[in-house]
Motif scaffolding. Sequence first.
Motif, short mmCIF file in Angstrom:
data_model
loop_
_atom_site.label_atom_id
_atom_site.label_comp_id
_atom_site.label_asym_id
_atom_site.label_seq_id
_atom_site.Cartn_x
_atom_site.Cartn_y
_atom_site.Cartn_z
N TYR A 22 0.91 -1.24 -0.06
CA TYR A 22 -0.05 -0.05 -0.03
C TYR A 22 1.01 1.02 0.08
N TYR A 23 0.33 2.35 0.47
CA TYR A 23 1.46 3.56 0.34
C TYR A 23 2.55 3.36 1.34
N ASN A 28 -2.63 14.01 0.25
CA ASN A 28 -2.96 13.00 -1.08
C ASN A 28 -4.58 13.08 -1.13
N GLU A 29 -5.12 13.97 -1.82
CA GLU A 29 -6.59 13.95 -2.05
C GLU A 29 -7.31 12.82 -2.33
N GLU A 30 -6.72 11.89 -2.87
CA GLU A 30 -7.42 10.35 -3.26
C GLU A 30 -7.69 9.74 -1.89
N THR A 31 -6.80 9.86 -0.96
CA THR A 31 -6.89 9.08 0.35
C THR A 31 -7.98 9.78 1.38
N THR A 83 -10.88 10.43 3.65
CA THR A 83 -12.21 10.12 4.04
C THR A 83 -12.98 10.93 4.89
N CYS A 123 -6.68 10.60 6.40
CA CYS A 123 -6.10 10.76 5.24
C CYS A 123 -4.64 10.40 5.13
N TYR A 124 -3.94 10.40 3.82
CA TYR A 124 -2.36 10.30 3.86
C TYR A 124 -1.71 11.67 3.32
N LYS A 135 1.20 13.14 0.99
CA LYS A 135 1.81 12.75 -0.30
C LYS A 135 3.37 12.43 -0.19
#
Length: 320
Positions: free
Chosen positions: A260-261, A289-292, A294, A304-305, A307
């Motif tokens: 994963y990340y 990281n916008e994609e992560t 919630t 969130c994560y 970048k």
Amino acid sequence: MHEALFEQIHKIGLVPVVKIDDASKAVGLAKAMVKGGLPCAEVTFRTAAAEEAIKQITSAVPEMLVGAGTVINLDFAKKAVAAGAKFIVSPGFNPSVVDWCLENNIPIVPGVCTPSDIEAGLSRGLSTLKFFPAEVSGGVDMLKNLAGPFPNLMFMPTGGISPANLASYAKQSNVLAVGGSWMVKPELIEAEDWDTISNLCSEAVVALQGLEFAHLGINNENAAEAEKTIAALQAFGMVKKVGNSSTFLNTTIEVLPKMYYGRLGHLGFKCFDIERTLAYLGRHGFTVNEETITRDAKGKIKVCYIKQEFSGFAVHLVKA
């Protein structure tokens, strides 16, 4: 109304309450606060120097968000706005001051400490109020109780707040920002001890986040490899708890059955308010990281994560 300004205050999270006797020291103070990571101040009309101090700060340090405090009458309100104050704060609920600010589109945060005060604010469409004096009016317990009947209301608690109880206020979901004066004491301003003020501001900003290491995440190539890792950790007495997509050992180690990340895995950190902490980390070069992301039912970030990775590990933020 004024959502952008209140969001800015929320992300800063701490509004230093400034009592200044000599306006010639205002610019030095503002620069010290900005250096310490607190680009916001509530300059109180407790001294004759307040109006001139606001003028000087807004002119010389434009990155500073300057408001006026202890605005107890209409004359002070007009002087504060003319001097450049971006928002008005009052210790109590003065209808003439509140109504004038609303009529002139000036952000106003009047003081309240009872449900009746709060309802007076709500009747005028206000959604952010100052809880003052906070500690002697019930403190955090009072804020928790007010969250029930007033679920959409935000507060700026001020009065009796210090490094010792800052965290208890900062973690409250109905606290927009906290007001305090310990990092800008009048004697420090008078002595022009800018280094101490900068250091106190920096310490307060870090404490405000409530950052705490939560867990270590370990990536594995597949489920079989993950099971070997889990079995090895159990040999050390760690208790496993199987989740939907990973397994935790003693809540401090997360074993993932996939890559994963992060090349090796991730470092999880808890914090009081992820939006605020992201703004804080942004000043240190980190980006989300916008994609992560919630979010919870109210739209607040839960997880969130970041970048940026270091030493093979990603960074994971979790709301405390």
